[in-house]
Write a protein that holds these residues in place. Structure first.
Motif, PDB file in Angstrom:
ATOM      1  N   ASP B  16       0.866  -1.295  -0.157  1.00  0.00           N
ATOM      2  CA  ASP B  16       0.161  -0.036   0.000  1.00  0.00           C
ATOM      3  C   ASP B  16       0.840   1.340  -0.085  1.00  0.00           C
ATOM      4  O   ASP B  16       0.465   2.278  -0.495  1.00  0.00           O
ATOM      5  N   GLN B  17       2.095   1.195   0.293  1.00  0.00           N
ATOM      6  CA  GLN B  17       2.856   2.457   0.348  1.00  0.00           C
ATOM      7  C   GLN B  17       3.678   2.454  -0.912  1.00  0.00           C
ATOM      8  O   GLN B  17       4.625   1.491  -1.167  1.00  0.00           O
ATOM      9  N   ALA B  18       3.306   3.471  -1.700  1.00  0.00           N
ATOM     10  CA  ALA B  18       3.783   3.622  -2.904  1.00  0.00           C
ATOM     11  C   ALA B  18       5.261   3.779  -2.932  1.00  0.00           C
ATOM     12  O   ALA B  18       5.920   3.289  -3.877  1.00  0.00           O
ATOM     13  N   LEU B  19       5.954   4.155  -2.043  1.00  0.00           N
ATOM     14  CA  LEU B  19       7.282   4.711  -2.034  1.00  0.00           C
ATOM     15  C   LEU B  19       8.051   3.128  -1.837  1.00  0.00           C
ATOM     16  O   LEU B  19       8.931   3.028  -2.544  1.00  0.00           O
ATOM     17  N   VAL B  20       7.801   2.233  -0.991  1.00  0.00           N
ATOM     18  CA  VAL B  20       8.478   1.300  -0.786  1.00  0.00           C
ATOM     19  C   VAL B  20       8.034   0.186  -1.947  1.00  0.00           C
ATOM     20  O   VAL B  20       8.931  -0.456  -2.050  1.00  0.00           O
ATOM     21  N   GLY B  22       7.688   1.025  -4.968  1.00  0.00           N
ATOM     22  CA  GLY B  22       8.609   1.677  -5.971  1.00  0.00           C
ATOM     23  C   GLY B  22       9.970   1.292  -5.792  1.00  0.00           C
ATOM     24  O   GLY B  22      10.845   0.842  -6.656  1.00  0.00           O
ATOM     25  N   ALA B  23      10.426   1.345  -4.492  1.00  0.00           N
ATOM     26  CA  ALA B  23      11.824   0.969  -4.145  1.00  0.00           C
ATOM     27  C   ALA B  23      12.094  -0.568  -4.210  1.00  0.00           C
ATOM     28  O   ALA B  23      12.791  -0.783  -4.685  1.00  0.00           O
ATOM     29  N   LEU B  24      11.109  -1.410  -3.897  1.00  0.00           N
ATOM     30  CA  LEU B  24      11.258  -2.664  -4.117  1.00  0.00           C
ATOM     31  C   LEU B  24      11.460  -2.917  -5.717  1.00  0.00           C
ATOM     32  O   LEU B  24      12.101  -3.756  -6.024  1.00  0.00           O
TER      33      LEU B  24
END
Lengths: 211, 211
Positions: B16-20, B22-24
């Motif tokens: 649900d967290q866009a940042l993680v 994208g990071a993954l």
DNA sequence: TTCCGGCCGTGACATTTGTCAGGGGCCCGT
DNA sequence: ACGGGCCCCTGACAAATGTCACGGCCGGAA
């Protein structure tokens, strides 16, 4: 002036979850003008590691063992004023933003912002600008500062574990009556109808951070 | 046999967290034999997106809106049995692992494992092996299944918000006495000393997931 | 200085919560 | 058909919690 030939921006990453820490490093390393020079998993490792590696910008998570990200931000600003601080957090608690800014952070980003915006936020912070999620900023102004007195917040913090009044009184070296009074005041100020709800509300608003 | 000339492993990321998220994606895309073909931010988008993109492996977070990762895993296994499932979660709740395995997950990884191990976990799962954090597996066996009855868990879930007995009774269409009885039983079974503590313990053990 | 507000404590009180002992209904396995 | 487990409810009781009124101690502001 922001030509690609400049020396890359040096980054320090602090996040207790190794996987997201490594993933963020991978994400940011894709940018040619950014380089990750340090990674730590605890708040109290931020300043020592920053002294060694001299980053330009530090990305700090709020939820960390040892020292929370807000306190780490303050310590880092004091120890290395040249290092900019970008706070990256899971929760958009209104109070977090306020506390982070008071602690000297230069930017505040929640973890559900799109991944591509993170590198821009880093660059903006490095350039001396402030970076703040606009919707969160509005919410922060609306919610206002904590109405809780320092003691009330302390009692609520201790009450998170779910102990009895006697437990809290023992842990805080207070009388049971006093604990009940503080709890009652906190319940009134939060508009809650019992202790558990007061804890939840205060936590959601970021009123339970201080020392 | 696992030669580098094979077609890359196709991945779906759900967090649900866009940042993680994208990071993954950035982290896993560094591996030449892996390719991210889909990203979703809600549990109920997993199956539709998987139908479109036909991934080989799906990485699912547990905490997601719409449908939690465990339920999404079960739905995905039912809809596309060929797709392997690797559950990636923030918390090492003992019960999560059990529930995930019962739901048909092929692997279970917590977010504070080193980043380099994630790609290996993906490859192992894709190869048909089971991947489980060993320390967590031991803890799961020790903790055992939930001692709570379905109703007791339901009442505890409703009690998380911090409402009064009357609130819970209204929300669940039960009598107040019944609610108190269920709470009392849950408090006894968890070894807690009050409602709040029982909620905390049950939550930590992953006993509050079911529908 | 006096006041005011936060802090600590007391004691008493009403309400809520947790416990216990019942009773009836349902479903499932023996 | 019987027992056993879970569910739902009742009623009553002890314990914990929340509220209120009170007083004393401080430090800072008026």
């Amino acid at each position: 002036m922001t030509g690609p030939a400049n020396a890359p921006i040096r980054l320090l990453l602090a996040d207790d979850q190794a996987l997201v820490r490594g993933a963020l490093a991978a994400l940011l390393s894709l940018e040619p003008d950014l380089t990750v020079v340090a990674e730590v998993g605890r708040g109290d490792e931020v300043v020592p590691e920053a002294r060694r590696t001299r980053p330009d910008v530090a990305l700090l998570d709020v939820e960390m063992p040892g020292l929370d990200g807000i306190a780490a931000a303050a310590a880092l600003r004091a120890a290395l004023p040249a290092c900019r601080v970008l706070v990256v957090t899971t929760f958009g608690r209104p109070g977090y933003l306020r506390r982070a800014m008071e602690a000297g952070a230069n930017g505040f980003v929640v973890k559900d912002t799109p991944a591509r915006q993170l590198a821009d936020a880093v660059r903006r912070v490095h350039a001396g600008l402030r970076v703040v999620d606009p919707t969160l900023a509005a919410e922060t102004l609306a919610t206002g500062a904590s109405p809780l007195t320092e003691r009330e917040a302390e009692v609520l913090r201790a009450a998170r574990g779910g102990g009895t009044v006697a437990d809290l009184a023992g842990a805080l070296h207070l009388s049971e009556g006093t604990v009940r009074n503080h709890l009652s005041a906190a319940i009134g100020k939060t508009g809650a109808r019992n202790r558990a709800e007061a804890v939840r509300i205060a936590e959601q608003n970021g009123w339970l951070l201080g020392e």
